[in-house]
Write an enzyme that holds these catalytic residues in place. Structure first.
Site, PDB file in Angstrom:
ATOM      1  N   HIS A 103      25.284  65.815 -22.142  1.00  0.00           N
ATOM      2  CA  HIS A 103      25.475  64.612 -21.317  1.00  0.00           C
ATOM      3  C   HIS A 103      26.694  63.785 -21.711  1.00  0.00           C
ATOM      4  O   HIS A 103      26.693  62.554 -21.604  1.00  0.00           O
ATOM      5  CB  HIS A 103      24.220  63.747 -21.325  1.00  0.00           C
ATOM      6  CG  HIS A 103      23.980  63.086 -20.001  1.00  0.00           C
ATOM      7  ND1 HIS A 103      22.977  62.176 -19.784  1.00  0.00           N
ATOM      8  CD2 HIS A 103      24.635  63.198 -18.814  1.00  0.00           C
ATOM      9  CE1 HIS A 103      23.000  61.758 -18.529  1.00  0.00           C
ATOM     10  NE2 HIS A 103      24.013  62.370 -17.916  1.00  0.00           N
ATOM     11  N   ASP A 126      16.938  57.979 -27.606  1.00  0.00           N
ATOM     12  CA  ASP A 126      18.264  57.586 -27.118  1.00  0.00           C
ATOM     13  C   ASP A 126      18.240  56.241 -26.415  1.00  0.00           C
ATOM     14  O   ASP A 126      19.264  55.576 -26.297  1.00  0.00           O
ATOM     15  CB  ASP A 126      18.856  58.662 -26.198  1.00  0.00           C
ATOM     16  CG  ASP A 126      18.055  58.862 -24.920  1.00  0.00           C
ATOM     17  OD1 ASP A 126      16.883  58.446 -24.861  1.00  0.00           O
ATOM     18  OD2 ASP A 126      18.592  59.463 -23.975  1.00  0.00           O
ATOM     19  N   ASN A 127      17.094  55.846 -25.933  1.00  0.00           N
ATOM     20  CA  ASN A 127      16.913  54.530 -25.306  1.00  0.00           C
ATOM     21  C   ASN A 127      15.424  54.273 -25.173  1.00  0.00           C
ATOM     22  O   ASN A 127      14.601  55.139 -25.481  1.00  0.00           O
ATOM     23  CB  ASN A 127      17.599  54.451 -23.932  1.00  0.00           C
ATOM     24  CG  ASN A 127      17.331  55.632 -23.028  1.00  0.00           C
ATOM     25  OD1 ASN A 127      18.219  56.468 -22.779  1.00  0.00           O
ATOM     26  ND2 ASN A 127      16.113  55.752 -22.533  1.00  0.00           N
ATOM     27  N   CYS A 146      21.239  57.063 -21.563  1.00  0.00           N
ATOM     28  CA  CYS A 146      21.574  58.275 -22.327  1.00  0.00           C
ATOM     29  C   CYS A 146      23.016  58.357 -22.814  1.00  0.00           C
ATOM     30  O   CYS A 146      23.279  58.385 -24.017  1.00  0.00           O
ATOM     31  CB  CYS A 146      21.298  59.511 -21.469  1.00  0.00           C
ATOM     32  SG  CYS A 146      19.632  59.670 -20.850  1.00  0.00           S
ATOM     33  N   ASP A 197      14.418  61.891 -25.713  1.00  0.00           N
ATOM     34  CA  ASP A 197      15.021  61.289 -24.531  1.00  0.00           C
ATOM     35  C   ASP A 197      13.991  60.425 -23.802  1.00  0.00           C
ATOM     36  O   ASP A 197      12.918  60.919 -23.426  1.00  0.00           O
ATOM     37  CB  ASP A 197      15.514  62.408 -23.596  1.00  0.00           C
ATOM     38  CG  ASP A 197      16.533  61.926 -22.582  1.00  0.00           C
ATOM     39  OD1 ASP A 197      16.483  60.736 -22.223  1.00  0.00           O
ATOM     40  OD2 ASP A 197      17.366  62.720 -22.156  1.00  0.00           O
ATOM     41  N   HIS A 231      12.295  62.908 -20.808  1.00  0.00           N
ATOM     42  CA  HIS A 231      12.954  62.428 -19.599  1.00  0.00           C
ATOM     43  C   HIS A 231      12.245  62.987 -18.360  1.00  0.00           C
ATOM     44  O   HIS A 231      11.690  64.087 -18.399  1.00  0.00           O
ATOM     45  CB  HIS A 231      14.415  62.891 -19.636  1.00  0.00           C
ATOM     46  CG  HIS A 231      15.335  62.170 -18.707  1.00  0.00           C
ATOM     47  ND1 HIS A 231      15.323  62.364 -17.347  1.00  0.00           N
ATOM     48  CD2 HIS A 231      16.319  61.272 -18.955  1.00  0.00           C
ATOM     49  CE1 HIS A 231      16.261  61.625 -16.793  1.00  0.00           C
ATOM     50  NE2 HIS A 231      16.873  60.935 -17.754  1.00  0.00           N
TER      51      HIS A 231
END
Length: 390
Positions: A133, A281-282, A77, A39, A223
């Site tokens: 999420h 995820d990003n 996300c 993440d 994150h």
């Protein structure tokens, strides 16, 4: 009868061994699939892109597998996770607008069949460990109702790594579940360690010779909030910036967690029939310690720094070509049909995703010539990418 009467004891033994070998081939389970998602991991936050990062476990897998250098994700996300599990762009799913917040009754609609549900049809046992999420305002929108045999983790996007509380001033609360039950037994434990331990327990509970395993491990790491046990931060004591130092320590803690999972896979005998996928995820949030150099932009942007993800695949036996960097175009929506193909299934027509298993397995040119970064009418941004033409 005449043939049987003429056979010697050695011939009978040979025939029995041959028949058993044929039976074993026929009963061989479909490949095990382990899908690990980091993440907010920046492009320059892994050892195979940046030698100053200490990620030995991830580096070993990446360098002995296939590094995906043109693997694209969404800028935040929820959109990425929806694409990963459905094979559709977020604007086709209705989750293209930022993320699902704790006070927002949004979810991934039930008319979409998720990857674990399709794998269940192919006789896989399916487990999820980590960050969901994708909505929780109704039980039907939670992991064990969407194809997973078990779930340990968090429903929302950000929380304290030790207390597992959202810390949200508007809707504060404890966010950790084991299946449907609130799970307080891990209060005070760092989430990366909790997730790795649960993944190892699942690995040990499945017989790799008799059951096909799909293990989805979307870590909370890395994150924000920026939190990590001191021993990992100390690896980067030379870094003066506190946020960057802590963030890098979080990456190394994640790396150790992945190492614990892969050690269990090896010891339990999965590696001869396993595909392991790792992706972010990003892109990384540079305002929270991440580094996307030399890419432009950050998390929450459609620039490369927000959408070009660090990723690789690893397999000891399933890849025809390894130890190289694959630059063919790949998008997160492609994992759905690609992994179904690996499992022996086939995606239904109409998906945004394309089966790119030949590209991953053998390095042949990608069938993807373009993709949509996103179309968000609320944030008023949109972009597409097309392959360059010589």
């Amino acid at each position: 009868m005449f043939l049987m009467s003429r056979m010697t004891g050695r011939s009978f033994l040979f025939l029995a061994v041959w028949m058993q070998s044929v039976l074993n081939v026929q009963l061989k389970v479909s490949p095990h699939i382990v899908l690990i998602v980091a993440d907010d991991l920046g492009w320059n936050d892994v050892g195979w892109h940046n030698s100053q990062m200490y990620t030995p476990n991830l580096d070993k897998l990446a360098q002995n597998g296939v590094i995906l250098n043109s693997s694209y994700v969404l800028p935040v996300c929820t959109p990425t996770r929806s694409s990963l599990l459905t094979g559709y762009y977020p604007y086709h799913v209705g989750l293209q607008h930022n993320v699902i917040h704790s006070s927002r009754p949004s979810h991934l609609y039930m008319n979409f069949t998720l990857l674990p549900q399709k794998l269940k049809e192919l006789n896989y046992t399916t487990h999820m460990v980590g960050k969901w999420h994708l909505g929780f305002c109704n039980w039907n929108y939670t992991p064990t109702y969407r194809g997973f045999d078990s779930f340990l983790g968090m429903y929302l996007g950000a929380e304290d790594y030790y207390t597992h509380s959202t810390g949200n001033s508007t809707v504060p609360g404890y966010d950790f579940r084991f299946n449907k039950s609130v799970y307080h037994e891990v209060t005070g434990e760092y989430s990366a360690n909790v997730f790795a331990r649960r993944a190892v327990d699942i690995i040990n509970s499945v017989d790799p010779e008799k059951e096909s395993l799909f293990l989805y491990v979307p870590f909370q790491s890395v994150h924000y909030p920026l939190q990590v046990p001191k021993k990992y931060e100390d690896i980067y004591s030379h870094i003066q910036n506190k946020a960057r130092r802590t963030y890098c320590g979080m990456v190394s803690a994640l790396d150790e967690a992945v190492g614990n999972i892969t050690n269990a896979l090896t010891q339990r005998g999965y590696m001869d029939n396993l595909l392991l996928i790792f992706t972010t995820d990003n892109g990384g949030p540079v305002n929270h310690g991440a580094n996307n150099w030399p890419l432009r932009g950050s998390k929450n942007t459609l620039w490369e720094g927000g959408t070009k993800g660090a990723a690789f695949v690893y397999s000891k036996t399933l890849l025809n070509k390894t130890k190289y960097v694959n630059t063919e175009m790949f998008h997160v929506v492609d994992w759905f049909p690609t992994l179904l193909s690996v499992a022996g299934g086939k995606a239904e027509p109409g998906l945004d995703g394309i089966n790119l298993w030949p590209t991953i397995q053998s390095g042949v040119p990608s069938n993807r010539s373009m993709f949509v970064y996103n179309i968000d009418e609320i944030m008023q941004n949109a972009a597409i990418r097309t392959a360059s033409v010589a």
